[in-house]
Write a protein that holds these residues in place. Structure first.
Motif, PDB file in Angstrom:
ATOM      1  N   GLY A 159     -14.111  -2.513 -11.625  1.00  0.00           N
ATOM      2  CA  GLY A 159     -13.911  -1.953 -10.293  1.00  0.00           C
ATOM      3  C   GLY A 159     -14.303  -2.904  -9.170  1.00  0.00           C
ATOM      4  N   LYS A 160     -13.721  -2.637  -7.989  1.00  0.00           N
ATOM      5  CA  LYS A 160     -13.968  -3.520  -6.841  1.00  0.00           C
ATOM      6  C   LYS A 160     -15.413  -3.442  -6.370  1.00  0.00           C
ATOM      7  CE  LYS A 160     -10.539  -1.820  -4.494  1.00  0.00           C
ATOM      8  NZ  LYS A 160      -9.588  -1.526  -3.394  1.00  0.00           N
ATOM      9  N   ASN A 161     -16.016  -2.273  -6.437  1.00  0.00           N
ATOM     10  CA  ASN A 161     -17.391  -2.148  -5.961  1.00  0.00           C
ATOM     11  C   ASN A 161     -18.344  -3.001  -6.790  1.00  0.00           C
ATOM     12  OD1 ASN A 161     -16.643  -0.389  -3.947  1.00  0.00           O
ATOM     13  ND2 ASN A 161     -17.166   1.462  -5.097  1.00  0.00           N
ATOM     14  N   LEU A 200     -11.424 -12.946  -4.634  1.00  0.00           N
ATOM     15  CA  LEU A 200     -10.106 -12.811  -4.017  1.00  0.00           C
ATOM     16  C   LEU A 200      -9.084 -12.312  -5.024  1.00  0.00           C
ATOM     17  CD1 LEU A 200      -8.118 -13.241  -1.674  1.00  0.00           C
ATOM     18  CD2 LEU A 200      -7.910 -15.633  -2.406  1.00  0.00           C
ATOM     19  N   GLN A 201      -9.121 -12.827  -6.249  1.00  0.00           N
ATOM     20  CA  GLN A 201      -8.195 -12.350  -7.271  1.00  0.00           C
ATOM     21  C   GLN A 201      -8.360 -10.847  -7.510  1.00  0.00           C
ATOM     22  OE1 GLN A 201      -5.681 -13.784  -9.309  1.00  0.00           O
ATOM     23  NE2 GLN A 201      -5.738 -15.349  -7.712  1.00  0.00           N
ATOM     24  N   LYS A 202      -9.606 -10.401  -7.553  1.00  0.00           N
ATOM     25  CA  LYS A 202      -9.871  -8.976  -7.778  1.00  0.00           C
ATOM     26  C   LYS A 202      -9.358  -8.123  -6.629  1.00  0.00           C
ATOM     27  CE  LYS A 202     -11.716  -5.390  -9.825  1.00  0.00           C
ATOM     28  NZ  LYS A 202     -11.091  -4.849 -11.064  1.00  0.00           N
ATOM     29  N   LEU A 203      -9.295  -8.691  -5.432  1.00  0.00           N
ATOM     30  CA  LEU A 203      -8.852  -7.944  -4.257  1.00  0.00           C
ATOM     31  C   LEU A 203      -7.330  -7.889  -4.122  1.00  0.00           C
ATOM     32  CD1 LEU A 203     -11.466  -9.183  -1.626  1.00  0.00           C
ATOM     33  CD2 LEU A 203     -11.498  -7.055  -2.953  1.00  0.00           C
ATOM     34  N   TRP A 210      -4.864  -6.507  -9.439  1.00  0.00           N
ATOM     35  CA  TRP A 210      -6.157  -6.143 -10.020  1.00  0.00           C
ATOM     36  C   TRP A 210      -6.762  -4.966  -9.255  1.00  0.00           C
ATOM     37  CZ3 TRP A 210      -7.475  -7.760 -14.667  1.00  0.00           C
ATOM     38  CH2 TRP A 210      -6.929  -8.951 -15.150  1.00  0.00           C
ATOM     39  N   SER A 211      -5.913  -4.107  -8.697  1.00  0.00           N
ATOM     40  CA  SER A 211      -6.282  -2.835  -8.055  1.00  0.00           C
ATOM     41  C   SER A 211      -6.749  -2.978  -6.613  1.00  0.00           C
ATOM     42  CB  SER A 211      -7.356  -2.073  -8.865  1.00  0.00           C
ATOM     43  OG  SER A 211      -8.642  -2.679  -8.740  1.00  0.00           O
ATOM     44  N   GLY A 212      -6.531  -4.141  -6.000  1.00  0.00           N
ATOM     45  CA  GLY A 212      -6.866  -4.316  -4.593  1.00  0.00           C
ATOM     46  C   GLY A 212      -5.678  -4.065  -3.693  1.00  0.00           C
ATOM     47  N   THR A 213      -5.762  -4.519  -2.452  1.00  0.00           N
ATOM     48  CA  THR A 213      -4.670  -4.384  -1.494  1.00  0.00           C
ATOM     49  C   THR A 213      -4.501  -5.722  -0.786  1.00  0.00           C
ATOM     50  OG1 THR A 213      -6.061  -3.756   0.400  1.00  0.00           O
ATOM     51  CG2 THR A 213      -5.333  -1.984  -1.080  1.00  0.00           C
TER      52      THR A 213
END
Length: 322
Positions: free
Chosen positions: A154-156, A180-183, A187-190
C-alpha cells in the motif's frame, strides 16, 4: 534545401550499456563481491560522504551471479552485519523480480507470483533486521521500498518507509525514484500523485542534483501508460510537458553544479528520449552529446529494442549538428 556539408560523416560509435564504462569502480565492486571480501566493500562504502546514495552500490553487488551463497554464510556468521543483510535482501529481491518479470500483472502466472512473493518476504525479513540495527542505513530503506511495492503493502506503508529514509537522507534519489514508481497508476497510484511528488522533489533538492530526473521519469511512465500512439503523441505535444522537462534539465543535468553521480546516465538518457519523442531535436542533441555513447536499458527499453532506439533517436537528433 542546402546540401549536407559533410556527406560521408564518420559513423557514431555503438551505444555502450556497460555500467562500468560510466563508473569504472563497478568492475572492482563486482570482483570484490565475487570473492566475498565484505570488509573491503564496507571500507569503500564508509568512505562516502554523509548523505550519499549507497543504494546504487548495493544493487551492483546484488547483480553478481551466485553472490547469495556467500551472503547467506556471512549473515549466519555475523547476524548483525548490516551491509550483508542489505545486499542479501537486495539479491533476493532481484531474483524474485527476475521470476516475476516486468510484465503487467495480468500476464504473470500464479506460479510466478508465488515464487516472487516468497523471495520478497524472505528479503523483507533481512531488511527489517538491517533497519532495526541501523535505522539510518539508506540502502536498506531504499530496498524496503521495492519490497513494499512488490508485496502490495500500500501507498501509506511505502510513504512511511520513504519518510524514514528521508529523515536521514532528505534528497535520496534512489528512494525517490522507487516511491515514484509506487505512486504511478500501475502500482495503485495516480498521475496527480506521481507528477506532484516528482515536482516536489525537484524544487526541494539543491540545483545540480539528480532529482530533476524524477520529472522526466514521471512523464515517461505517463507516456508509456497511454498505449496508443496517437494518445502518446498528443500527450507530449502539451506545452506544459515540454516546459517542465526543460526546467527539470536546467535544474539538474545541465546545471553548472552537476557532477555526474551514480545514475546520471539513466537520467540524461530519459531527457534525451523524451525530447526526441517530442521532436525537439535541438534539446535532444544536447543530452546525447553529454552522454557520448553511454546508455542504459531504461528508458530505451520502453521504446523498443534499447540499442536500436538509442541509435535511431541519437542519429536523428545529431544529424547535421556535428
Amino acid at each position: 534545401m542546402s546540401p549536407d556539408p559533410n556527406p560521408n560523416p564518420t559513423p557514431y560509435p555503438e551505444p555502450d550499456f556497460e555500467l562500468a564504462s560510466a563508473h569504472p569502480e563497478v568492475t572492482w565492486l563486482r570482483q570484490t563481491a565475487a570473492v566475498a571480501d565484505w570488509a573491503a566493500i564496507r571500507q569503500y562504502l564508509d568512505s562516502f560522504p554523509p548523505g550519499s546514495d549507497r543504494a546504487f552500490v548495493v544493487r551492483v553487488l546484488a547483480e553478481v551471479d551466485g553472490v547469495e551463497h556467500a551472503l547467506r554464510q556471512q549473515v549466519d556468521a555475523v547476524p548483525h552485519d548490516v551491509l550483508a543483510l542489505t545486499v542479501f535482501g537486495a539479491r533476493l529481491v532481484q531474483i524474485g523480480w527476475g521470476i516475476r518479470t516486468s510484465a503487467r500483472a495480468k500476464d504473470v502466472s500464479r506460479e510466478q507470483f508465488t515464487a516472487f512473493h516468497a523471495h520478497l518476504r524472505d528479503a523483507e525479513q533481512l531488511l527489517i533486521r538491517a533497519t532495526a540495527i541501523d535505522p539510518s542505513y539508506d540502502a536498506a530503506w531504499a530496498e524496503r521500498l521495492n519490497t513494499a511495492r512488490g508485496l502490495s503493502l500500500g501507498k501509506n506503508e511505502a510513504r512511511r518507509r520513504y519518510d524514514r529514509l528521508a529523515r536521514y537522507h532528505p534528497h535520496h534519489f534512489t528512494g525517490q525514484a522507487r516511491l515514484l514508481q509506487k505512486l504511478c497508476p500501475k502500482w495503485s497510484g495516480t498521475w496527480e500523485e506521481a507528477h506532484g511528488f516528482a515536482r516536489e522533489c525537484l524544487l526541494a533538492a539543491s540545483e545540480g542534483s539528480l532529482s530533476g530526473g524524477l520529472v522526466a521519469e514521471a512523464h515517461m511512465e505517463h507516456w508509456l501508460d497511454l498505449g496508443a500512439d496517437d494518445k502518446r503523441a498528443e500527450y507530449l505535444r502539451q506545452p506544459h510537458v515540454h516546459a517542465e522537462l526543460v526546467e527539470a534539465a536546467q535544474r539538474s543535468v545541465f546545471h553548472p553544479e552537476f557532477r555526474r553521480p551514480y545514475g546520471w546516465v539513466t537520467v540524461q538518457g530519459s531527457f534525451a528520449a523524451l525530447f526526441s519523442l517530442i521532436g525537439d531535436t535541438a534539446q535532444a542533441a544536447a543530452h546525447f552529446r553529454a552522454l557520448g555513447n553511454l546508455a542504459s536499458e531504461y528508458p530505451w527499453g520502453y521504446l523498443g529494442d534499447p540499442a536500436e532506439m538509442y541509435v535511431q533517436h541519437r542519429d536523428t537528433a545529431l544529424r547535421g549538428r556535428r
